[in-house]
Structures are given as C-alpha cells and as structure tokens.
Design a protein around this motif. Structure first.
Motif, short mmCIF file in Angstrom:
data_model
loop_
_atom_site.label_atom_id
_atom_site.label_comp_id
_atom_site.label_asym_id
_atom_site.label_seq_id
_atom_site.Cartn_x
_atom_site.Cartn_y
_atom_site.Cartn_z
N PRO A 195 0.83 -1.23 0.00
CA PRO A 195 0.00 0.00 0.00
C PRO A 195 0.85 1.27 0.00
CG PRO A 195 -0.90 -1.59 1.52
CD PRO A 195 0.43 -2.14 1.09
N HIS A 196 1.91 1.26 0.80
CA HIS A 196 2.80 2.43 0.83
C HIS A 196 3.50 2.60 -0.52
CE1 HIS A 196 6.40 4.64 2.88
NE2 HIS A 196 5.57 5.47 2.29
N ALA A 197 3.94 1.50 -1.13
CA ALA A 197 4.58 1.57 -2.43
C ALA A 197 3.62 2.10 -3.49
CB ALA A 197 5.09 0.18 -2.83
N ALA A 198 2.34 1.70 -3.41
CA ALA A 198 1.35 2.15 -4.40
C ALA A 198 1.17 3.67 -4.34
CB ALA A 198 0.02 1.45 -4.15
N THR A 199 1.19 4.20 -3.15
CA THR A 199 1.04 5.66 -3.00
C THR A 199 2.17 6.39 -3.71
OG1 THR A 199 -0.07 5.39 -0.87
CG2 THR A 199 0.90 7.54 -1.34
N HIS A 200 3.39 5.90 -3.55
CA HIS A 200 4.53 6.57 -4.17
C HIS A 200 4.60 6.31 -5.67
CE1 HIS A 200 6.34 8.24 -0.56
NE2 HIS A 200 5.96 7.12 0.07
N THR A 231 -4.58 -8.62 -8.60
CA THR A 231 -4.37 -8.28 -7.19
C THR A 231 -3.81 -6.86 -7.05
OG1 THR A 231 -3.86 -10.61 -6.79
CG2 THR A 231 -3.31 -9.04 -5.04
N ALA A 232 -2.93 -6.48 -7.99
CA ALA A 232 -2.32 -5.15 -7.92
C ALA A 232 -3.36 -4.05 -8.07
CB ALA A 232 -1.26 -5.03 -9.01
N LEU A 233 -4.40 -4.31 -8.87
CA LEU A 233 -5.44 -3.29 -9.10
C LEU A 233 -6.11 -2.84 -7.82
CD1 LEU A 233 -7.10 -4.63 -12.36
CD2 LEU A 233 -6.14 -2.35 -12.05
N ALA A 234 -6.17 -3.71 -6.83
CA ALA A 234 -6.84 -3.35 -5.58
C ALA A 234 -6.13 -2.20 -4.88
CB ALA A 234 -6.90 -4.57 -4.66
N HIS A 235 -4.87 -1.99 -5.20
CA HIS A 235 -4.12 -0.90 -4.56
C HIS A 235 -4.29 0.43 -5.29
CE1 HIS A 235 -2.03 -3.55 -1.76
NE2 HIS A 235 -1.90 -4.42 -2.76
N PHE A 236 -4.98 0.39 -6.43
CA PHE A 236 -5.21 1.63 -7.21
C PHE A 236 -6.69 1.73 -7.57
CE2 PHE A 236 -0.85 0.28 -8.06
CZ PHE A 236 -0.14 1.44 -7.77
N PRO A 237 -7.57 1.87 -6.57
CA PRO A 237 -9.01 1.92 -6.86
C PRO A 237 -9.38 3.19 -7.62
CG PRO A 237 -8.59 2.51 -4.57
CD PRO A 237 -7.27 2.05 -5.14
N THR A 238 -10.41 3.07 -8.44
CA THR A 238 -10.87 4.22 -9.23
C THR A 238 -12.18 4.79 -8.70
OG1 THR A 238 -11.92 2.70 -10.79
CG2 THR A 238 -9.71 3.47 -11.33
N GLY A 239 -12.70 4.26 -7.61
CA GLY A 239 -13.91 4.81 -7.03
C GLY A 239 -13.66 6.18 -6.43
N GLY A 240 -14.71 6.97 -6.31
CA GLY A 240 -14.56 8.33 -5.79
C GLY A 240 -13.83 9.21 -6.77
N GLN A 241 -12.82 9.93 -6.30
CA GLN A 241 -12.02 10.81 -7.16
C GLN A 241 -10.55 10.48 -7.00
OE1 GLN A 241 -13.25 14.81 -6.02
NE2 GLN A 241 -14.69 14.88 -7.73
N PRO A 242 -10.08 9.45 -7.70
CA PRO A 242 -8.66 9.09 -7.58
C PRO A 242 -7.78 10.15 -8.19
CG PRO A 242 -9.67 7.87 -9.38
CD PRO A 242 -10.78 8.61 -8.68
N SER A 243 -6.54 10.21 -7.72
CA SER A 243 -5.60 11.15 -8.32
C SER A 243 -5.28 10.70 -9.75
CB SER A 243 -4.31 11.18 -7.50
OG SER A 243 -3.62 9.93 -7.63
N PRO A 244 -4.88 11.64 -10.63
CA PRO A 244 -4.53 11.24 -11.99
C PRO A 244 -3.45 10.16 -12.03
CG PRO A 244 -4.76 13.62 -11.87
CD PRO A 244 -4.84 13.10 -10.46
N GLY A 245 -2.47 10.26 -11.12
CA GLY A 245 -1.41 9.27 -11.10
C GLY A 245 -1.93 7.88 -10.76
N ALA A 246 -2.81 7.80 -9.76
CA ALA A 246 -3.38 6.51 -9.38
C ALA A 246 -4.26 5.95 -10.50
CB ALA A 246 -4.19 6.66 -8.10
#
Length: 631
Positions: free
Chosen positions: A31-36, A66-81
């Motif tokens: 999760p921390h890696a996904a943020t960066h 499995t990786a997709l779960a760390h980059f959800p598109t619900g709500g308003q995700p950041s452009p990078g995510a």
C-alpha cells in the motif's frame, strides 16, 4: 523557471518517488509503495523507470488483478493513481477499460504525456479494442481542450492520435468514431484531415453528432458558410437542438453577421426560455448589433441569476476585455504622467537629487503619488489656478482624502495599518474578467476598518514583487495607483453590507469620495458605485442619479478649463445606461469634444515646437527645459 528546468524537476521528483516505492516494496509494504508509484506517475508519466517499477509492483502483488486493488478508481482518484490503474488493466488484457481510463486521465491533466505507453504501440491492439470504446474515449479526451493547444498539450495528444488513426484503418466505416476522431486533427492543426474524417462520417450517417463535428471541422478549415449550411440543414429536423442553434448564431456573429444569428437564438429560447447557451448569446448578439452596453448588463444579470450557466460569464469576460472600467482600469491622461513616462523611458542620473516638474495648472493630487512611486524625490509645482477651483468639492462632504496648502495637495487621511495595506496590495489588480468579478474579488477587504481603506487612497502600498508589479513600477506606475484606489473603494463597497443601501455607511462614504476634490479617487469611487449597481439592480436608479450629478459638475468645469478626469467619468456614466438619454448624450458629446480639443492642441504644440526648433541654434541640453532643480 524555464520549461527545461520544470521538466527536470518533474523527472527528479518522479525518480525520488520511484526510489521510495522500491524501498517500500522491499519491505513488503505494497500500500505504501502504491502511493509513491501514483505520485511518480503523476510527476512524469513518460519516465520508463516509473513503468518498470509498476511492472515490478505487479509481480510482487502476484499479478495485475491483485495489484489493481491498490489503485481503486472509485470516488475521485488522483490522476497518477488512475493512470496506474489503466496500465494494470492493460497488463490484464482488459483493453477497453484500460483505454477508457487513460482517456479520463488525459481529460483531467491534458498537458502530461499519459499516452506515451508501450501497450498503445502494440500492432494488434487496434483489432483487440472496441471502436465504440475508442469513440467515447476520444470524445472525453478532446471535448474540454482549450483552443489553440499549448505545446505541452499538443505533444501529449500526438500518440493518442496515432493510435486512434490505427483503429480507424481497421474500422473505416464506423461513422461515430470517424466523426469524434475528427477532433484530433482539427485540434492539432490538420484541418483538411479533420474535414475528410468528418465528411466521411456525415456521408455514412448524417446524424446530429456527425453534423456538429463536420461543422466544427469546416469552421476550423476556414469554410464557415459550408459549416452553416450543414448545421442549418440539421436544425430543420426534429427535435430542435438549442445548442446547435447557438453554434449557428455564434458562427454568424464571428463572421460579422450577428443579425443573421439572432433568429436562431430566439427560436431556441422559444423552445427553452432559460437555455444555458442561447439565453446568454441573445444578449451578446444584441450587443454586437447596436453596441449598447445595456445588453452586457443583461448578460451580467443572467450570470448572477444562473450561476450554473458558465457561458454567460465567459461571454461577459470576452466583451469586457480591454474595455476601460469594464475589464481594465481607465487610462490616465494627465500631462505630468506623460512627462513621467518620458523620464522612465530615458532615465537621467540628475534626477537622483530630486526635481520639480513645473505645471501650468493643478492636476489631480494622485498624479503626485504616481510620480513619487517611481521617483521618491520628485515633486510638482503649479503656476496658476483656473476656475472653477478643482480643489473644491461638488457638495459638502464629511470625508476628504486631500487637503491643500496653497496649490500643494497633502493627504487628509492617516496612513493605514501595515496589515491592511498589505491585504489591499495583494488584492489590487489592473485587469479583471468583468465588473462583477472585480466586485467579488474585493470581498476579502470587507473586514478592514474604514479608516484604513480611506488611508490607502492617499498612502498606497508599493506594487507586488512579481513580474506585473515590476513592469508597472518601471513603466506605468500610475496604473498601480489606479488599481489600489479602485480596490480600496470596492472594499468600501463591501463595508457593513448588513445596512440597507440608502442608509448605509458604504454609500455615504463612496458618495463623499465621488463628490470630492477633482482626483483619481473620484473615478475609483464612481467605479465602485458602478460595480454595486451592476451586481445589485435595486441600487441602479440611485447610483445612476449620483453619477449624473458628477457628470454635470465635470461638464460645467470643462466649459472653462481642461478636466483630465472627464473621459473616465463619462465612461462610467455610459456604463450605466439605465440613466436618462440626455445624460448619456452629454457623456458622448463630452468625450467627442475633448478628443477634438486634444487633437487640435497636439497640432498647435507640434507647430510651436517646429517654430522653436527653427529659431534656436541648438536644442536645450538634457531635461532642463522640462524641470527646475529642487534645492
């Protein structure tokens, strides 16, 4: 900062985020890696190291699903995510979702190279993706782009256009994709290719979308009459399209035929009286036909009543741009300011010790503020006083900004508190979108004490230390003085808005300033009153009456001497067309008369200068014929 420096900073930021993401992956903290990784993608989506790190993340997560779960598109995700999500969808072979998500990211941040993705270069991808998906994604990626494109947006769009062209080669008969994809070459400047695509679409399916896109392509290609013919044919069909009627009306206006566009707007309004495009256009077309500012006020009223009609504000800004008092401070015409400009163009070391400009008659006291903003040792001396006395007020007033010792003006108000002056300094602008926008910007000054707002009028802060502030100080300091006085008066217009207008302290103060000593403050107060009238219709009759009183005083003075605030006061009156026609006619007459008088004066001066040059053996040295040295 230059473009290359900015790109370098973005790359360094992305590389730093990738490094932290790898450390987090090594520690098993996905999760921390996904943020960066999302932050790295947002900083530089074209950097290969970002995509390599994302692939490594995918492997450590045991696959893209499995990786997709760390980059959800619900709500308003950041452009990078969201971009990471798109690339992981592509890795999973979910091409339609991947492309649609990437187009959504491009819509949000169009200047970044999101489409520089290796999977978009797959030769077989155009066959694997649904052309309907491509059509929808193309519309999403291009519909909100401003024209003309910036270099960054253009470069970001090129790989997207190449991929869409590949899809069209495999689906040449897909009319909706052909039509929507015509936007890409149109935006990129290849208007002939845009027309070809849009025309093919229209021939296959002459529908509404195909008609609109063909008209846009033809318009961009410099063929407005062909575009109008296509659109008008479509408007002959049911159901009636008010937005397309607005496009027709706008194109007629853009080609100098607003009267031909008016019936289309009126027809649209018969179908929908508050149509968000047709209703604002009605006022604009009427303004284009007769030039009456009353239609711009109606447009401002529409924007106030319908804040969701964004076009109304855009059109009001377009027709206010560079118009004195509507979108910019009124220019200054005082002779000492002309001399100031000459000094700024040709600096002279002799001025450092101080100097005195010798003027024949008193000018507005604020001219001295502009002079001393540029030259702290500068001063002005006046030789004679002409009647009527410009130092006198139009009527008895309680608030005075200036007092006089002989012909020399001095502040009659105390300097403001430093924090108040700084807030005005950060708020003042020389240019604004339109009158209501200037009024709204000044609301931040509503809490300042009234004595501080008055003090700023005679004790203005220095310009901001930005590019515009430095330019004003170096070339036109008088415009900064104007801006400060205008926004100080707008701040007064926001003072104690809980009080009814006719009994309010803000009205009483602004009228004291309007009827005060002949000065730029008169104009600033008049502008603030005009802004109140434009935004609060119930005040219009009262404010128009007060502006008319000042106009009459200016007209009476001009019969005996020059009045340098005349043009500005007349412009304020003309921007309040609810006044009687007699006042409007007087304002127009005074502007014309002063223009003729100034032209005749210029000819007289030129002839006199020519005669002096012919008689003199050599021209006077330096600035000595303009200035007397101060002691």
């Amino acid at each position: 900062m230059g473009l290359h420096e900015e790109c370098g900073d973005q790359r360094l930021a992305a590389e730093g985020e990738v490094a932290v993401a790898r450390l987090a992956m090594d520690a098993g903290d996905l999760p921390h890696a996904a943020t960066h990784l999302a932050a790295a993608m947002a900083a530089d989506p074209g950097l290969p190291e970002v995509h390599e790190a994302l692939a490594e993340f995918c492997a450590r997560a045991a696959g893209p699903a499995t990786a997709l779960a760390h980059f959800p598109t619900g709500g308003q995700p950041s452009p990078g995510a969201a971009a990471c999500h798109a690339h992981l969808r592509a890795a999973a072979g979910e091409w339609d979702t991947a492309f649609a998500t990437l187009a959504a990211v491009m819509e949000a941040e169009p200047a970044l190279p999101w489409a520089q993705a290796a999977w978009l270069l797959r030769e077989d991808l155009p066959e694997l993706i649904d052309p309907d998906t491509v059509a929808h994604a193309t519309s999403r990626a291009t519909s909100a782009l401003p024209e003309p494109l910036s270099h960054d947006v253009r470069d970001a769009l090129l790989p997207f256009d190449r991929f869409v062209s590949g899809v069209l080669e495999r689906h040449p008969g897909h009319s909706r994709l052909l039509a929507l994809a015509s936007a890409l070459p149109r935006l990129l400047g290849a208007t002939d290719r845009a027309v070809d695509r849009a025309r093919q679409a229209y021939v296959i399916t002459p529908g509404r979308v195909e008609s609109v896109m063909l008209g846009w392509a033809l318009r961009a290609d410099g063929r407005p009459d062909e575009a109008l013919a296509v659109w008008e044919a479509t408007l002959g069909e049911e159901p009636f399209d008010g937005h397309l009627a607005g496009e027709v009306a706008e194109l007629y206006a853009a080609t100098g035929r607003p009267e031909a566009g008016l019936p289309w707007v009126e027809r649209a309004l018969r179908h929908e009286p508050d149509h968000p495009m047709a209703a604002p256009l009605l006022h604009v077309l009427r303004h284009r036909i007769d030039g009456d500012i009353e239609h711009l006020i109606a447009l401002a009223d529409h924007a106030r009543v319908h804040p969701d009609h964004g076009l109304a504000g855009e059109l009001l800004a377009r027709f206010s741009r560079q118009q004195p008092w509507l979108g910019i401070v009124h220019p200054v015409v005082d002779p000492s300011i002309d001399l100031l400009h000459r000094l700024l163009v040709e600096p002279n070391s002799e001025l450092a010790g101080g100097f005195v400009i010798q003027m024949s008659e008193p000018e507005p006291p604020s001219t001295l503020l502009a002079l001393r903003l540029a030259f702290t040792g500068g001063s002005v001396a006046y030789r004679q006083l002409l009647e009527p006395d410009p130092r006198l007020t139009v009527r008895p007033v309680s608030v005075r900004v200036w007092r006089y010792e002989g012909l020399d003006p001095l502040p009659a108000v105390a300097a403001p508190a430093p924090e108040s002056a700084e807030l005005v300094r950060q708020t003042a602008e020389v240019v604004w979108a339109h009158l209501p926008a200037a009024y709204d910007r000044a609301v931040r000054l509503a809490g300042l004490p009234l004595p501080d707002l008055l003090g700023v009028l005679a004790h203005p802060p220095v310009p901001r230390e930005d590019e515009l502030g430095r330019a004003l100080l170096a070339h036109q300091p008088e415009l900064w003085i104007r801006a400060v006085q205008v926004f100080a008066c707008l701040g007064i217009a926001h003072h104690r808005t809980d009080q009814r207008w006719l009994e309010s302290a803000r009205r009483r103060t602004l009228l004291d300033l309007l009827f005060g000593t002949e000065d730029w403050v008169v104009e600033a107060a008049g502008f603030a009153l005009l802004a109140v009238a434009w935004t609060q219709p119930e005040t219009r009759q009262d404010i128009g009456q007060q502006l008319r009183i000042r106009l009459r005083a200016v007209a009476a003075a001009y019969r005996q001497r020059d009045v340098t605030i005349l043009d500005s006061v007349c412009t304020l009156v003309l921007a309040s067309p609810w006044r009687d026609e007699q006042s409007l006619a007087l304002a127009r007459e005074l502007i014309d008369r002063r223009r003729d008088d100034m032209a005749a004066h210029a000819v007289e001066q030129a002839e006199q200068a020519e005669a002096e040059t012919a008689a003199a053996p050599s021209p006077p040295r330096g600035l000595r014929r303009l200035f007397g040295r101060s002691r």
